[in-house]
Design a protein around this motif. Structure first.
Motif, PDB file in Angstrom:
ATOM      1  N   ASN A  76       0.815  -1.219   0.000  1.00 58.69           N
ATOM      2  CA  ASN A  76       0.000   0.000   0.000  1.00 58.69           C
ATOM      3  C   ASN A  76       0.847   1.266   0.000  1.00 58.69           C
ATOM      4  N   THR A  80       0.850   2.713  -6.821  1.00 63.67           N
ATOM      5  CA  THR A  80       0.380   4.032  -7.257  1.00 63.67           C
ATOM      6  C   THR A  80      -1.068   3.996  -7.730  1.00 63.67           C
ATOM      7  N   LYS A  81      -1.596   2.786  -7.973  1.00 64.59           N
ATOM      8  CA  LYS A  81      -2.992   2.620  -8.372  1.00 64.59           C
ATOM      9  C   LYS A  81      -3.466   1.251  -7.905  1.00 64.59           C
ATOM     10  N   PRO A  82      -4.774   1.033  -7.842  1.00 58.65           N
ATOM     11  CA  PRO A  82      -5.276  -0.273  -7.399  1.00 58.65           C
ATOM     12  C   PRO A  82      -4.757  -1.410  -8.291  1.00 58.65           C
ATOM     13  N   ASP A  84      -1.877  -2.582  -8.730  1.00 59.10           N
ATOM     14  CA  ASP A  84      -0.581  -2.301  -9.335  1.00 59.10           C
ATOM     15  C   ASP A  84       0.377  -3.438  -8.981  1.00 59.10           C
TER      16      ASP A  84
END
Length: 127
Positions: A76, A80-82, A84
């Motif tokens: 987490n 940088t994005k879900p 990833d």
């Protein structure tokens, strides 16, 4: 004299507390030895997967609560994005395909005993 003794005890306790409060992550992972496996890790809602370098097979990640919590926390902080991908170095054992739950949708399982390293994904990770 009694006041001085109480101060010394309090000081002793304050000095020892940080030494005794090493995290479960350090205690549970410190003695693990074995080959390091390199690959990409993905974590998210109903996803906890690992793909080793040089393979297309994707494995469901399992392990102790301490190890999984550590991996999620570090993931987490890096993602940088879900969903990833991040690059990981782990010590673990591959296991057979699960017969129930989310894990049965994967090629097999990997029991992670130790997270060695986790970093951002780069194209040269598996070279």
């Amino acid at each position: 004299m009694k006041k001085t003794t109480n101060y010394l005890i309090a000081l002793f306790v304050l000095v020892l507390m940080p030494a005794c409060s090493s995290t479960a992550e350090n205690q549970s992972q410190a003695n693990v030895k074995g080959p390091v496996i390199f690959g990409h890790y993905t974590y998210g809602h109903e996803v906890n997967s690992f793909r080793a370098c040089g393979t297309k097979q994707v494995f469901w990640v399992k392990g102790s609560n301490e190890t999984l919590e550590l991996m999620a926390k570090k993931y987490n902080a890096l993602a940088t994005k879900p969903y990833d991908d991040v690059f990981v170095e782990i010590m673990g054992d591959f296991e057979s395909k699960a017969s129930y739950g989310f894990a049965m949708d994967y090629d097999g399982q990997i029991h992670v005993m130790k997270l060695v390293n986790m970093k951002h994904k780069y194209a040269t990770d598996c070279e």
